[in-house]
Design a protein around this motif. Sequence first.
Motif, PDB file in Angstrom:
ATOM      1  N   THR A  55      -1.173  -4.041   1.250  1.00 26.42           N
ATOM      2  CA  THR A  55      -0.054  -3.181   1.632  1.00 26.42           C
ATOM      3  C   THR A  55       1.014  -3.916   2.429  1.00 26.42           C
ATOM      4  OG1 THR A  55      -1.606  -1.319   1.736  1.00 26.42           O
ATOM      5  CG2 THR A  55       0.545  -1.003   2.768  1.00 26.42           C
ATOM      6  N   GLY A  56       0.598  -4.919   3.191  1.00 19.19           N
ATOM      7  CA  GLY A  56       1.469  -5.542   4.188  1.00 19.19           C
ATOM      8  C   GLY A  56       0.954  -5.137   5.555  1.00 19.19           C
ATOM      9  N   LYS A  57       0.737  -6.102   6.457  1.00 19.75           N
ATOM     10  CA  LYS A  57       0.052  -5.810   7.712  1.00 19.75           C
ATOM     11  C   LYS A  57       0.819  -4.815   8.578  1.00 19.75           C
ATOM     12  CE  LYS A  57      -2.281  -8.046  11.593  1.00 19.75           C
ATOM     13  NZ  LYS A  57      -2.612  -9.338  12.243  1.00 19.75           N
ATOM     14  N   ASP A  58       2.112  -5.009   8.729  1.00 21.84           N
ATOM     15  CA  ASP A  58       2.887  -4.122   9.605  1.00 21.84           C
ATOM     16  C   ASP A  58       2.836  -2.680   9.106  1.00 21.84           C
ATOM     17  OD1 ASP A  58       3.544  -6.253  11.207  1.00 21.84           O
ATOM     18  OD2 ASP A  58       5.481  -6.623  10.251  1.00 21.84           O
ATOM     19  N   LYS A  59       3.052  -2.493   7.817  1.00 21.10           N
ATOM     20  CA  LYS A  59       3.035  -1.142   7.256  1.00 21.10           C
ATOM     21  C   LYS A  59       1.640  -0.536   7.342  1.00 21.10           C
ATOM     22  CE  LYS A  59       4.066   1.490   3.050  1.00 21.10           C
ATOM     23  NZ  LYS A  59       4.559   1.412   1.643  1.00 21.10           N
ATOM     24  N   ALA A  60       0.619  -1.344   7.055  1.00 25.58           N
ATOM     25  CA  ALA A  60      -0.753  -0.838   7.078  1.00 25.58           C
ATOM     26  C   ALA A  60      -1.167  -0.408   8.481  1.00 25.58           C
ATOM     27  CB  ALA A  60      -1.713  -1.896   6.543  1.00 25.58           C
TER      28      ALA A  60
ATOM     29  N   SER B  38       0.841   0.461  10.937  1.00 22.47           N
ATOM     30  CA  SER B  38       1.704   1.484  11.520  1.00 22.47           C
ATOM     31  C   SER B  38       1.159   2.892  11.335  1.00 22.47           C
ATOM     32  CB  SER B  38       3.120   1.394  10.925  1.00 22.47           C
ATOM     33  OG  SER B  38       3.099   1.726   9.544  1.00 22.47           O
ATOM     34  N   ASN B  39       0.415   3.112  10.245  1.00 27.11           N
ATOM     35  CA  ASN B  39      -0.155   4.449  10.027  1.00 27.11           C
ATOM     36  C   ASN B  39      -1.657   4.378   9.786  1.00 27.11           C
ATOM     37  OD1 ASN B  39      -0.177   3.351   7.474  1.00 27.11           O
ATOM     38  ND2 ASN B  39       1.463   4.647   6.676  1.00 27.11           N
TER      39      ASN B  39
ATOM     40  N   TRP C 148      -4.326  -4.810   4.787  1.00 25.93           N
ATOM     41  CA  TRP C 148      -3.176  -5.571   5.278  1.00 25.93           C
ATOM     42  C   TRP C 148      -2.626  -6.472   4.177  1.00 25.93           C
ATOM     43  CZ3 TRP C 148      -5.759  -7.736  10.376  1.00 25.93           C
ATOM     44  CH2 TRP C 148      -6.129  -6.645  11.187  1.00 25.93           C
TER      45      TRP C 148
ATOM     46  N   ARG D 272      -4.022   5.181  -0.131  1.00 26.63           N
ATOM     47  CA  ARG D 272      -3.331   4.164  -0.913  1.00 26.63           C
ATOM     48  C   ARG D 272      -4.370   3.158  -1.378  1.00 26.63           C
ATOM     49  NH1 ARG D 272      -0.777   2.964   4.541  1.00 26.63           N
ATOM     50  NH2 ARG D 272      -2.234   1.510   5.523  1.00 26.63           N
TER      51      ARG D 272
END
Length: 260
Positions: A175-180, A182-183, A172, A190
Amino acid sequence: MSARTFISRLTATLAPKTRLELKDLLAKGYFPDELPPPFNTKVFSDKITVRGLRLPTQFTEPKGKWCEYTTFSLARPGALRRRLAILNPLAYYRLSKEIVTHQKSLFKKASPSVVCLSHPKISANGNRAIATHSSLGDLPNARARSRVGKLFALRTDIARFYPSIYTHSLDWAITGKDKAKSNFGRGVNRLGTRIDAHVQAAQNGQTRGIPIGPDTSLLLAHVLLAPVDKALKKKGITHGFRFLDDYELVFESRSLAEEA
């Protein structure tokens, strides 16, 4: 030796290191700093980083097998004992290799903010591969500077910081929590998911906690807390400092301190 050559070598020696070397991370960053000095991993580092050496697949496979680690129980005056981790060489090598390969991105993620006083740096000639930019001796001056014109201080820390970290939160933070999220769990390859997997593999697949002691954990801890610093700054909380997981923030009123 000519004067020009001597000056060139002296300059190279004194210049701060700008790149983390795998050999240093394996030799200086493996065992916890609190272990007695005779115990070190220099021979391990020298042997495993020989140029052209073909390592067994256990060292290089993308998804390494889970490994147990052993602990060193450190006695501390007036406090509970601290369980330091001594990782399996396979697991520590894989994690270190990933960090060295992507060090530019990770050190940038852990970069200093207006709140952080202890950001990590590549150690040039010290006993560690990664060290903190400041020491505990810098705290009095930091307190004096931050408290000018302020009346209330908020002092707190994160309880059981290292043992309470959720390893997926490393992805999180990277990568960023929302992006991490989401998939999550879809086989995404990554940096964040690989770091998460390497940390889990180093502690027999556990997702709670990260090992206490290795330099790799120091860097990852700062990567994890950097977004917290940004959140504080976004709220306008910029007076005071963080030293690893200890916060000392100052305010003009008691209500602002309680809100923080």
